[in-house]
Scaffold this motif. Structure first.
Motif, PDB file in Angstrom:
ATOM      1  N   ALA A   1     -27.582 -25.975  10.089  1.00 26.39           N
ATOM      2  CA  ALA A   1     -28.302 -25.769  11.342  1.00 26.39           C
ATOM      3  C   ALA A   1     -27.395 -25.008  12.291  1.00 26.39           C
ATOM      4  O   ALA A   1     -26.204 -25.302  12.396  1.00 26.39           O
ATOM      5  N   LEU A   2     -27.962 -24.038  12.973  1.00 24.60           N
ATOM      6  CA  LEU A   2     -27.216 -23.230  13.937  1.00 24.60           C
ATOM      7  C   LEU A   2     -25.970 -22.616  13.301  1.00 24.60           C
ATOM      8  O   LEU A   2     -24.905 -22.532  13.913  1.00 24.60           O
ATOM      9  N   GLY A   3     -26.090 -22.209  12.040  1.00 25.91           N
ATOM     10  CA  GLY A   3     -25.001 -21.521  11.374  1.00 25.91           C
ATOM     11  C   GLY A   3     -23.905 -22.394  10.835  1.00 25.91           C
ATOM     12  O   GLY A   3     -22.874 -21.886  10.381  1.00 25.91           O
ATOM     13  N   GLN A   4     -24.062 -23.708  10.870  1.00 21.87           N
ATOM     14  CA  GLN A   4     -23.026 -24.593  10.344  1.00 21.87           C
ATOM     15  C   GLN A   4     -23.665 -25.833   9.721  1.00 21.87           C
ATOM     16  O   GLN A   4     -24.802 -26.181  10.026  1.00 21.87           O
ATOM     17  N   ALA A   5     -22.919 -26.473   8.855  1.00 19.78           N
ATOM     18  CA  ALA A   5     -23.432 -27.655   8.167  1.00 19.78           C
ATOM     19  C   ALA A   5     -23.451 -28.855   9.107  1.00 19.78           C
ATOM     20  O   ALA A   5     -22.515 -29.067   9.887  1.00 19.78           O
ATOM     21  N   VAL A   6     -24.529 -29.620   9.043  1.00 17.24           N
ATOM     22  CA  VAL A   6     -24.590 -30.901   9.753  1.00 17.24           C
ATOM     23  C   VAL A   6     -23.951 -31.926   8.818  1.00 17.24           C
ATOM     24  O   VAL A   6     -24.585 -32.432   7.889  1.00 17.24           O
ATOM     25  N   THR A   7     -22.680 -32.208   9.040  1.00 17.32           N
ATOM     26  CA  THR A   7     -21.913 -33.001   8.077  1.00 17.32           C
ATOM     27  C   THR A   7     -22.088 -34.498   8.249  1.00 17.32           C
ATOM     28  O   THR A   7     -21.800 -35.260   7.335  1.00 17.32           O
ATOM     29  N   LYS A   8     -22.566 -34.910   9.409  1.00 16.94           N
ATOM     30  CA  LYS A   8     -22.650 -36.345   9.664  1.00 16.94           C
ATOM     31  C   LYS A   8     -23.773 -36.623  10.643  1.00 16.94           C
ATOM     32  O   LYS A   8     -23.979 -35.879  11.599  1.00 16.94           O
ATOM     33  N   THR A   9     -24.518 -37.668  10.395  1.00 20.45           N
ATOM     34  CA  THR A   9     -25.587 -38.089  11.298  1.00 20.45           C
ATOM     35  C   THR A   9     -25.867 -39.552  11.035  1.00 20.45           C
ATOM     36  O   THR A   9     -25.337 -40.140  10.086  1.00 20.45           O
TER      37      THR A   9
ATOM     38  N   ARG B   1     -37.480 -25.493  10.529  1.00 18.50           N
ATOM     39  CA  ARG B   1     -36.779 -26.061   9.399  1.00 18.50           C
ATOM     40  C   ARG B   1     -35.277 -25.895   9.569  1.00 18.50           C
ATOM     41  O   ARG B   1     -34.799 -24.949  10.168  1.00 18.50           O
ATOM     42  N   VAL B   2     -34.534 -26.830   8.976  1.00 17.30           N
ATOM     43  CA  VAL B   2     -33.110 -26.667   8.783  1.00 17.30           C
ATOM     44  C   VAL B   2     -32.924 -26.473   7.297  1.00 17.30           C
ATOM     45  O   VAL B   2     -33.254 -27.349   6.510  1.00 17.30           O
ATOM     46  N   CYS B   3     -32.463 -25.312   6.876  1.00 21.50           N
ATOM     47  CA  CYS B   3     -32.389 -25.025   5.444  1.00 21.50           C
ATOM     48  C   CYS B   3     -31.287 -25.844   4.796  1.00 21.50           C
ATOM     49  O   CYS B   3     -30.190 -25.986   5.333  1.00 21.50           O
ATOM     50  N   ALA B   4     -31.572 -26.363   3.623  1.00 19.78           N
ATOM     51  CA  ALA B   4     -30.593 -27.171   2.906  1.00 19.78           C
ATOM     52  C   ALA B   4     -29.478 -26.289   2.364  1.00 19.78           C
ATOM     53  O   ALA B   4     -29.682 -25.157   1.968  1.00 19.78           O
ATOM     54  N   SER B   5     -28.303 -26.847   2.344  1.00 19.21           N
ATOM     55  CA  SER B   5     -27.181 -26.143   1.748  1.00 19.21           C
ATOM     56  C   SER B   5     -27.390 -26.016   0.253  1.00 19.21           C
ATOM     57  O   SER B   5     -27.813 -26.952  -0.411  1.00 19.21           O
ATOM     58  N   PRO B   6     -27.095 -24.839  -0.331  1.00 13.87           N
ATOM     59  CA  PRO B   6     -27.287 -24.679  -1.772  1.00 13.87           C
ATOM     60  C   PRO B   6     -26.460 -25.659  -2.583  1.00 13.87           C
ATOM     61  O   PRO B   6     -26.799 -25.984  -3.707  1.00 13.87           O
TER      62      PRO B   6
END
Length: 647
Positions: A610-618, A247-252
């Motif tokens: 993911a990997l300690g940082q936000a995936v800001t764009k995809t 899983r990639v945990c969602a940002s709160p």
């Protein structure tokens, strides 16, 4: 093989004895036994039997009352069993083998764990984890059924007959009490019925006791719960561990939904959706650092019951196909093919008739991609039951015909579309496909779409060079055909030959297509366009409306529709999901506004971690909703499956 005899049992039993009562181990494998060959009157004489091998036969059910009360090991692999409830007659069973029974599912594994409390191994694996799942499910179901009982009894009037009311309660509980993923619904409904019947039986007992003069009056107080089962405390909402999922945990702080877009005149409130799960289940070598595998296609499994909805979705990308429960985010099944890159998946529902004449339903998943092969997967049984060597080049997309459940279209980079009949599986549960038609294209086909009003007669395809239509009627003599009509999206010839990478029917008449013009999705009428074509081979579509979309020049963002709801969906290069409720647009009298219509909503990318940082764009390559629009699945080019739920 005919009915069993005492002589055969003594020949195949161990230790050797002239008395059936002394046999402790019996091998009846590979005898082509049918269920009716297992004679309870004969087998019950095996009073000391501890180990029985019934593998490699043709058993569909195990007879009741076999009388083998000391049985500890039972092997039933490679049969045609469709039910496991008869196993409850073996209370001392410790080891059980059921591999190779294609009609058994994960629900049956859970039933086995519930029915056989002493079971240590199932199919050679430790049974403790499954037993823990059953305990958690049973605890929650007991709590929910009991709460339903209290609510139900509180609504009854004093004049209502208790017997009829209690029978109605069992029916309402089975209908209304839900818990866990849809893939386990067979087990949960089975347990709900059992728990409900236990409550009713206990209630009747207490009512009889209340009628006795020795009991105090409060024992028969009206309209209060008559019984309460144990384990009412609600457990923590922990997903079931059916199989591992990364899983990639969602940002709160992730925003739940985009609001209505400025410029939209729709007076209705926007649909409320929230992001539920973010999964990295297609990782190369199962690496949690893989944010590069591109995910391309997904499809919701057909519901098993008419009128029901599905929450199980198949996704593909890289060398894996995953089947995910949208409610829990659990990866229920995963199929990997080394060296493959999957581009497309499609479901079909088959009604298979067993050798004994019983009907069984199979949901079969077709998956295809880079190697030009179509793999037919029996997902719930967990194996590949057929491979079609369909094309010499990669398969871009595939789809089943809505008119014939065994007819499969495959579209390839070899500029061919082939119609296959996958047929029904043989006695070894294998498919033997046959080729019915070959459709030649002038450019690579990207999307396939059987015409909604006549799916057995016409096929639309969005291609690199435009949108084309073929005659696919099987009563015509030609088995190889060229495009019958090419559709263009403006009167000018400059529109001809433009890529169409999104194509789907909104209803039986209206088609949504994308790619012919930047920044828009086109809604056009199949009926009016086809009716006015005459004998022309190139026809301008009758445009009903334009929908505003991203102005990106990037291609291959696939659109989808939810026909029952009148909804069009499409992702974009920023990770957003564009949502259009076009039902009101299509109800407006002509002429419709020439300006592109704004989306009903844009669901913003929630920026999970993911990997300690936000995936800001995809990039969202494809987005699909189930028929009732309760779940929405979006696939990205960064190995993230995003699942949204409707509030």
């Amino acid at each position: 093989m005919g009915p069993l005899s005492a002589r055969l049992l003594m020949q195949r039993g161990r230790p050797k004895s002239d008395r059936l009562g002394k046999i402790r181990s019996l091998d009846l494998s590979g005898l082509e036994l049918l269920s009716e060959h297992l004679d309870p009157k004969l087998l019950c004489r095996l009073t000391q039997l501890q180990e029985l091998d019934l593998s490699n036969n043709q058993l569909e059910v195990l007879p009741d009352n076999l009388g083998l009360s000391h049985l500890r090991v039972l092997r039933c692999a490679n049969n045609q069993l469709g039910d496991v409830t008869a196993l409850c007659q073996f209370p001392k069973l410790e080891e059980l083998s059921l591999e190779g029974n294609p009609f058994l599912t994960v629900n049956d594994n859970l039933k086995v764990s519930f029915l056989l409390p002493k079971l240590r191994k199932v199919n050679g694996k430790d049974a403790s984890s499954t037993y823990s799942q059953v305990e958690n499910l049973n605890r929650e179901l007991t709590s929910r059924v009991t709460a339903h009982w209290e609510k139900f009894m509180a609504t009854l009037g004093p004049e209502e007959e208790a017997e009829k009311a209690q029978a109605d309660f069992v029916k309402s509980a089975v209908r209304d009490v839900r818990y866990g993923p849809e893939s386990l619904s067979e087990f949960t409904q089975w347990r709900v019925r059992m728990i409900s019947e236990e409550l009713v039986a206990s209630s009747r007992t207490q009512v009889h006791e209340a009628d006795s003069p020795e009991k105090p009056p409060e024992a028969g107080a009206a309209h209060k719960p008559r019984a309460r089962l144990a384990a009412l405390k609600r457990p923590d909402d922990v997903p079931l561990s059916l199989s591992p999922s990364k899983r990639v945990c969602a940002s709160p702080s992730a925003q739940v939904e985009g609001g209505p877009v400025a410029g939209s005149d729709d007076g209705q409130p926007p649909m409320k959706l929230q992001p539920l799960h973010f999964l990295q289940c297609h990782s190369k070598n199962n690496s949690p650092r893989d944010l590069e595998t591109q995910l391309w296609a997904c499809a919701f499994e057909p519901a098993f019951e008419e009128g029901a909805t599905s929450q199980t979705v198949a996704t593909c990308g890289g060398e894996a196909v995953c089947v995910i429960d949208c409610q829990t985010g659990i990866v229920l099944h995963k199929y990997k093919a080394s060296g493959e890159e999957f581009f497309s998946v499609a479901w079909t529902a088959l009604m298979v008739v067993t050798q004994a004449g019983h009907k069984k339903r199979w949901n079969v998943l077709a998956a295809a991609g880079l190697r030009g092969l179509v793999r037919l997967l029996h997902v719930r049984a967990g194996f590949c039951c057929g491979v079609i060597r369909a094309h010499k080049k990669a398969i871009a997309t595939l789809c089943f015909s809505p008119a014939h459940e065994t007819h499969l279209f495959t579209a390839s980079y070899d500029k061919r579309i082939i119609l296959w009949d996958i047929g029904m599986p043989n006695q070894d549960y294998e498919f033997q496909a046959s080729q019915l038609l070959t459709l030649d294209t002038t450019s690579i086909p990207l999307r396939l779409c059987p015409v909604a009003s006549c799916p057995d007669a016409r096929l639309l395809a969005g291609c690199e060079g435009g949108c084309c239509c073929w005659d696919v009627r099987l009563d015509q003599p030609q088995k190889r055909r060229v495009c019958e009509v090419e559709f263009i999206f403006s009167e000018g010839s400059e529109a001809s030959g433009r890529r169409v990478d999104g194509l789907a029917f909104v209803n039986e008449d209206v088609v949504a297509s994308k790619g012919s013009g930047l920044g828009t999705i086109c809604l056009w009428s199949w009926r009016q366009t086809w009716g006015g074509r005459g004998s022309q081979s190139t026809v301008a579509v009758v445009v009903l409306a334009q929908l505003q979309w991203s102005p990106t020049e990037l291609a291959y963002f696939s659109l989808s529709t939810c026909p029952d709801k009148g909804i069009v969906l499409c992702g974009d290069e920023e990770g957003n999901v564009w949502l259009y409720d076009v039902s009101d647009i299509l109800k407006q009298p002509p002429p419709l506004p020439a300006a592109p219509q704004a989306p009903t909503q844009i669901l913003k990318w929630p920026q999970p971690w993911a990997l300690g940082q936000a995936v800001t764009k995809t990039m969202v390559n494809t987005v699909v909703a189930n028929a009732t629009f309760t779940y929405l699945t979006a696939l990205t080019d960064s190995n993230i499956v995003a699942i949204w739920g409707r509030l």
